[in-house]
Design a protein around this motif. Sequence first.
Motif, PDB file in Angstrom:
ATOM      1  N   VAL A 135      12.081  50.401  46.036  1.00 22.41           N
ATOM      2  CA  VAL A 135      13.816  50.243  46.367  1.00 22.41           C
ATOM      3  C   VAL A 135      13.747  51.554  45.645  1.00 22.41           C
ATOM      4  O   VAL A 135      13.938  52.445  44.961  1.00 22.41           O
ATOM      5  N   HIS A 139      18.968  53.483  47.526  1.00 23.63           N
ATOM      6  CA  HIS A 139      19.823  51.566  46.896  1.00 23.63           C
ATOM      7  C   HIS A 139      20.586  50.685  45.623  1.00 23.63           C
ATOM      8  O   HIS A 139      21.194  50.303  45.359  1.00 23.63           O
ATOM      9  N   LYS A 142      23.613  52.096  45.263  1.00 21.47           N
ATOM     10  CA  LYS A 142      24.710  51.060  45.684  1.00 21.47           C
ATOM     11  C   LYS A 142      25.460  50.026  44.843  1.00 21.47           C
ATOM     12  O   LYS A 142      25.556  49.223  44.558  1.00 21.47           O
ATOM     13  N   MET A 143      23.401  49.237  44.776  1.00 17.81           N
ATOM     14  CA  MET A 143      23.674  48.037  43.568  1.00 17.81           C
ATOM     15  C   MET A 143      24.097  48.127  41.991  1.00 17.81           C
ATOM     16  O   MET A 143      25.215  47.589  42.682  1.00 17.81           O
TER      17      MET A 143
END
Length: 150
Positions: A135, A139, A142-143
């Motif tokens: 990942v 990403h 964003k999480m």
Amino acid sequence: MSDTKLAIILRGLPGSGKSHWVETYLQSQGLEIAARVKQYGYFSTDSLFMNDGQYQFDVSKLSQYHQHNLCGFIQALANSEPLVICDNTNVCHWEYAAYQVAAKALSYQVKIVVIGDPKNSQHQSLCAERNRHGVPLVHIRKMAQLFELD
């Protein structure tokens, strides 16, 4: 272990150390309990993406696998497993609400464990470096933005 039934719900970014936390915790519980939990009480949606020892993420199966994981967790609760663990990212409260509600409904003590500091940029970078599923940092950031703390 006492008569108290315990459900542990892990939360954390990919690479935060959730699976490591589980391993360490289970080691502290002794071999018999650790073996039982691994066989009957440990639920991780990520494990459903494993194929011949390789992690093969398929977004089209994510909803189905989350449902399968939740069903297994609830079945373990219904079977009165003394210790049941959910090891998912659980970024938002709604993602683990069903686990929590089911556990409380079946008279389990519920422990929510957040691994690391999802809002910390250094922690996010560390997660990007060490997560096993590739990942990327963008990403993970964003999480982290979406991560709901109490």
